[in-house]
Structure formats: structure tokens, C-alpha cells
Design an enzyme around this catalytic site. Structure first.
Site, PDB file in Angstrom:
ATOM      1  CB  SER A 139      -0.853   0.097   1.265  1.00 49.08           C
ATOM      2  OG  SER A 139      -2.211   1.181   1.165  1.00 49.08           O
ATOM      3  NE  ARG A 208      -9.473   2.480  10.672  1.00 52.05           N
ATOM      4  CZ  ARG A 208      -7.863   1.165   9.789  1.00 52.05           C
ATOM      5  NH1 ARG A 208      -7.357   2.303   8.462  1.00 52.05           N
ATOM      6  NH2 ARG A 208      -7.673   0.684  10.060  1.00 52.05           N
ATOM      7  CG  ASP A 304      -6.116  -3.831  -3.865  1.00 47.45           C
ATOM      8  OD1 ASP A 304      -6.726  -2.224  -3.205  1.00 47.45           O
ATOM      9  OD2 ASP A 304      -5.279  -3.451  -3.774  1.00 47.45           O
ATOM     10  CG  HIS A 337      -5.597  -2.366  -0.358  1.00 48.24           C
ATOM     11  ND1 HIS A 337      -4.643  -2.165  -1.022  1.00 48.24           N
ATOM     12  CD2 HIS A 337      -5.764  -1.426   0.965  1.00 48.24           C
ATOM     13  CE1 HIS A 337      -3.531  -1.405  -0.894  1.00 48.24           C
ATOM     14  NE2 HIS A 337      -4.104  -1.272   0.680  1.00 48.24           N
ATOM     15  CG  ASP A 338      -7.233  -4.549   4.838  1.00 51.81           C
ATOM     16  OD1 ASP A 338      -6.516  -3.818   4.736  1.00 51.81           O
ATOM     17  OD2 ASP A 338      -8.633  -4.657   5.943  1.00 51.81           O
TER      18      ASP A 338
END
Lengths: 362, 208
Positions: A139, A208, A304, A337-338
């Protein structure tokens, strides 16, 4: 550790002798050739494989870093720094201003990915490490390691860039702007001059929550939460967290504000938005890799959508055009993405094989 | 060091020690790994299948996941000594385009493919009236990845049309070398090619 020198910034300003917080694991070998720099993501920190002192949670990349893992303290001297602008000990907007001892707040200069890397290089100078065996990051960490190859082409032998991009897209910037506006709309933000512990917690939590959605995939959310209700009996016909996904996001937001500074969030998202590695090389991404002789390993994940495979392919095409040695694979994962932080099949074997080949070829 | 099939050995034998190589459709990198270990070759590869790429990279090879039809464009002109296309030509969407990319990127190209003019293939069509399934081509017509079969004579004709010079050729019938009547007797062919039109290299690149 405080650097003895000022760090010049892309904005033209200087960061006077900034503090750089870092964790080091393993032993530096006699010829100082086994150092690996790990670069963290937006809300990451230096606790890559050691317990976080505030949350008590294990290191954020234990799956990749540790005994028997691809990045192994038995073989490597592993360094992870908190980026400048951060809030875990490195110089950032919550740090005391060198002039008056009050928090920098918005007096802190706007920083870039290249500035973060410049500060890391200055730290390595102080540690007496002239060359990195590898720079590894996912990232925003991936952006830093690409920047490393461009800014310090002779100082890094292998680069591993995971789930990343060589520039922030309009969509990336848009999501960050939502987060920043949420923070600045919170009356407790006070133009950035809030007191420690009394910051814009609600705004930061919303930022967040919005960002967290971009780290997951729709399929992953559907599998994990679907439309399931928090209390399985009935809807409330009100605005409580009826759905499990709402409750989950609220929890993510609330727990985040305990460990992260709102102004840091503004500064680091700004650094990400400003990132465009081609821009500073005449618009040609390949030109950014013209001088380095590093080997590259680029990895993307099929689910992602924050930094999709197409962005990794753009990096790979530039590296190929520049004649660099590059490996690239899109791994399958439902986690979005994680995935780079999670147990994704194939990730460790790919990184391990890539790093070991670099060590064998020395 | 891994053991190579007789066909890959034939390809590997064309590569000079210490040369640079791009293997297009490199699968899990077995040829590249062999060339690296046995001939100190500076190798790169491109492969479309993610699991095969992961296996190749895990061996420390520089392999990128990609599609030969589209993704060869990024490779610079004449940037490797050999561009290799082994057992892959017949699976390409646009074989002639890929062939032109091979001789653009490589100073020489090595192309190896199953021969559809092989007598068993002909016999299968002639006698059974069915699409052939042989040891070389074991998959049924509707499941095979192979969409552009050719015979040795077809390939020679395409190479001539494209202005490519055949520097070397070698033929196999299973494990045995074939020298006479290869288009009938060989199930497998290998060509070492070079582009005779260096002035056209740039022009071809721009056509894409």
C-alpha cells in the site's frame, strides 16, 4: 532517535532535526549487507513484528516477518520506521514544535512520500547502513519502496511493492478528501489546534470508517456480514447500528481514534494524494527506474479495488521498458486491499523466493 | 537442477551460455531455471497463468504475469539475445503478431511447436474423421488451449512472408531426431530465426 541534520522537503521547507521512531529486529552482519527496510501503510507504524505498546496487539505483519518467515531476523537486520508526519514517535503534527514546545498542529509542513523516504535514508546514514538488501512495503509502503528505487537508485538491491500504485487516482484522492472533510467538520478539530486527548474523535472515526470500506471487497463484506442484523430479532426502525456491517464499521472507527492522531491523518493522506512517481520524471514512469539496478517484485490482488491490478501492471510495464529485472503476479484473494496483511496463499512463497534469489545472486 | 523434457532440451541447446533470454509463455519457469543453473543465462519470462507465475517467482525467476498478445509491447527492441516461444505458438490469439514481437525483442527467436502435419495427425483425420488426439496433442478439440495449429510447412511459409531467416531447424518424432520429410514424420519442430529486415523493426513497433 533525533536526526542530527535537517530533512529538506519537496515543498521547499525543511524539517529541523526530526525525531524518527523505529524498531529493529535481528543482527546487522559484519559487512552491513543484510538490512531490510519495511515501509508501513497509511495507518501503520514501526511495530511490524513486535507487540504494539498501546493496543497490546501483535505486530501488524507477523505473517511476513519473523523466524522462518520470508523476512527473518535469523538472516536479516529488519528496520521499520514510523513515517514522518506519523504519530507513533516520529516527528509529526502532534510532536512538540522545536520553537515553543507546543504541538506543531497545522504549522507542520506538508510532506510527501519522497520526504518520508528522505528521512528514512537519513536514519540509515546514522545507523551506518549504506545499502539495503531489500525495501519491502504494501500500500503506502509500496509507494515508499518504489520511491526508494527512484530517489536512491544505488542504495537498494531488491524492491518488493505489494498492493500499491505509482500514483494516486482521482478515486483514491476522492475517498481521502471525504475523510479529511469529516475530520475538519468536527468542531473539536479547532483548525488543527486541539489539545492532546481532546481531538476530533468523531470526525476521525468517520474518516476511518469510509477508508476501511476501501480496504475490503464487496464479496468479502457480503461473505462476512451480508445483510445480517446485529440483534437477530428485528430491525429497530431507528438509526442504531441495526446491521452487523454498521456495528463493525463503528467499532473500527472508535478503536482507531485511540491510536491515531487526526492531524497526522490529514498530513499522511495528503502525502499519498500528492504521490505520482512519473510526474517528477518528465511524465515517464520508466524514467523513474532508469538509474536503479534493483530487482523488483510487484504483487497485486484480484479483489483489491483501491490499488487494482491495472495500477501494478502500469508499474511493471515501466520497469520492463526500463530494462529492469521484474517479477509480477496477481494473487487471488477475497480480502480486497487488506489481502497484503492477511493470510493470502502464495504471498509468502513468492516473497521468500524473490528475496532468496537476490541473496543467492550476491 | 531440474530435468527437462527432450523438447525443452532441444530449445535449451540453442542458447549460448551467459546469454540473455525472454521466455514467452514460460509456464512455471522450468526452462528458465535450467538455463540459469546450467548456462548462467540472464532470464526473464512472461506467463498468463497466475499459479504458474507464482511458482516461477518462488524459484527466484524474473517472471511477469501477462498476456503475450498485449504485454510484450513494453519490452524494448533487441533487448535480449533470444526470445523463446516454446509450445505456445499454437495457443496464441495472433501468432504472427507474437512472432513479430519475438524478433523485435530478441536478436534471435527460438520457436518450438507441435507439427500438425505429423502422419499420425493426418491418419487420424483421414481414417477416423476425428480431430486427432496423440501423445503430443492429448486434449480433445473442445478443451484444448491450442487454437492455431500449423504444420512445419505452414510455419516456414509464414516465416518467409514475414522476412524471417531460418538460421537452424530441428525436428523430433517423440524422442528421436527426424531429418527426412519432417513435415510428415516429425511431431515436433524447433526453429531458430532472425529478422532480416533491421530497418523495419522500428516501423513494425509503431504499427501496434
Amino acid at each position: 532517535m533525533h536526526l542530527h541534520q535537517d530533512v529538506p522537503l519537496d515543498s521547499g521547507l525543511k524539517l529541523p532535526a526530526p525525531a524518527i521512531a523505529f524498531e529493529a529486529i535481528g543482527e546487522l552482519n559484519a559487512d552491513r549487507s543484510n538490512a531490510i527496510l519495511i515501509c508501513h501503510a497509511l495507518t501503520g507504524d514501526q511495530y511490524v513484528a513486535t507487540e504494539h505498546p498501546q493496543t497490546g496487539k501483535p505486530g501488524w505483519w507477523n505473517r511476513m516477518v519473523g523466524p522462518g518467515k520470508p523476512i527473518d531476523p535469523e538472516r536479516h537486520f529488519i528496520i521499520c520506521t514510523n513515517v514522518i508526519g506519523g504519530c507513533m514517535g516520529s516527528e509529526g503534527p502532534a510532536s512538540p514544535h522545536p520553537g515553543d514546545g507546543e504541538p506543531w498542529g497545522l504549522r507542520f509542513p506538508v510532506i510527501t512520500i519522497a520526504d518520508m523516504v528522505r528521512a528514512q535514508a537519513a536514519l540509515l546514514d546514522r545507523l551506518g547502513i549504506s545499502k539495503l538488501r531489500a525495501a519491502v512495503g504494501g500500500s503506502m509502503g509500496g509507494m515508499q519502496v518504489l520511491q526508494w528505487a527512484a530517489s536512491f537508485p544505488g542504495r537498494v538491491e531488491s524492491v518488493v511493492a505489494i498492493a500499491t500504485a505509482a500514483r494516486h487516482s482521482a478515486q483514491n484522492i476522492a475517498f481521502h478528501e471525504v475523510g479529511r472533510q469529516a475530520i475538519m467538520a468536527d468542531p473539536k478539530w479547532k483548525g488543527g489546534a486541539y489539545e492532546a486527548g481532546a481531538g476530533p474523535a468523531k470526525g476521525l472515526a468517520v474518516a476511518r470508517m469510509a477508508a476501511h470500506i476501501t480496504y475490503l471487497s464487496e464479496a468479502g463484506l457480503t461473505e462476512k456480514f451480508g445483510r445480517r442484523l446485529q440483534r437477530k430479532d428485528a430491525k429497530s426502525f431507528g438509526f442504531d447500528a441495526d446491521f452487523q456491517i454498521e456495528s463493525y464499521l463503528r467499532h473500527q472507527g472508535m478503536s482507531f481514534v485511540d491510536r491515531f492522531d487526526a492531524n497526522s491523518y490529514l498530513y499522511i493522506t495528503r502525502a499519498l494524494d500528492y504521490f505520482d512517481l512519473a510526474e517528477s520524471h518528465g511524465g515517464q514512469l520508466a524514467a523513474a527506474f532508469a538509474e536503479t539496478r534493483a530487482r523488483f517484485c510487484v504483487i497485486s490482488f484480484d479483489s483489491d479495488w483501491l490499488y487494482p491490478t491495472s495500477e501494478s501492471k502500469r508499474i511493471v510495464q515501466a520497469l520492463v521498458a526500463a530494462g529492469r529485472h521484474v517479477s509480477f503476479v496477481e494473487l487471488k484473494s477475497p480480502f480486497g486491499h487488506d489481502a497484503f496483511l492477511l493470510d493470502t496463499p502464495g504471498l509468502n512463497t513468492v516473497v521468500d523466493g524473490f528475496l532468496r534469489a537476490g541473496e543467492a545472486g550476491r | 537442477m531440474n530435468r527437462l523434457s527432450i523438447r525443452l532440451q532441444q530449445v535449451a541447446s540453442q542458447v549460448e551460455p551467459g546469454a540473455s533470454v525472454l521466455d514467452v509463455g514460460c509456464s512455471d519457469g522450468r526452462l528458465l531455471a535450467y538455463l540459469r543453473d546450467a548456462k548462467q543465462v540472464d532470464g526473464r519470462g512472461i506467463e498468463i497463468d497466475s499459479r504458474r507465475v507464482a511458482a516461477a517467482v518462488a524459484q527466484g525467476l524474473s517472471v511477469v504475469q501477462g498476456d503475450a498478445t498485449r504485454d510484450l509491447a513494453a519490452f524494448p527492441d533487441q533487448s535480449v539475445d533470444y526470445a523463446i516461444l516454446s509450445e505456445t505458438l499454437q495457443a496464441m490469439d495472433r501468432p504472427a503478431h507474437v512472432l513479430s514481437e519475438l524478433v523485435r525483442i530478441g536478436r534471435q527467436a527460438i520457436v518450438a511447436f507441435p507439427n500438425f502435419g505429423y502422419w499420425r495427425v493426418r491418419a487420424s483425420l483421414l481414417l477416423k474423421g476425428r480431430m486427432p488426439m496423440t501423445r503430443t496433442l492429448p486434449v480433445s478439440w473442445h478443451e484444448t488451449e491450442n487454437i492455431h495449429f500449423c504444420t512445419i510447412d505452414d510455419f516456414r511459409m509464414l516465416a518467409a512472408q514475414m522476412g524471417l531467416r531460418i538460421e537452424r531447424e530441428a525436428y523430433l518424432d517423440e524422442e528421436r531426431r527426424v531429418r527426412v520429410w519432417p513435415n510428415l514424420r516429425a511431431d515436433h519442430a524447433m526453429f531458430l530465426l532472425s529478422d532480416q529486415r533491421p530497418d523495419l523493426i522500428g516501423a513494425k513497433h509503431h504499427e501496434q
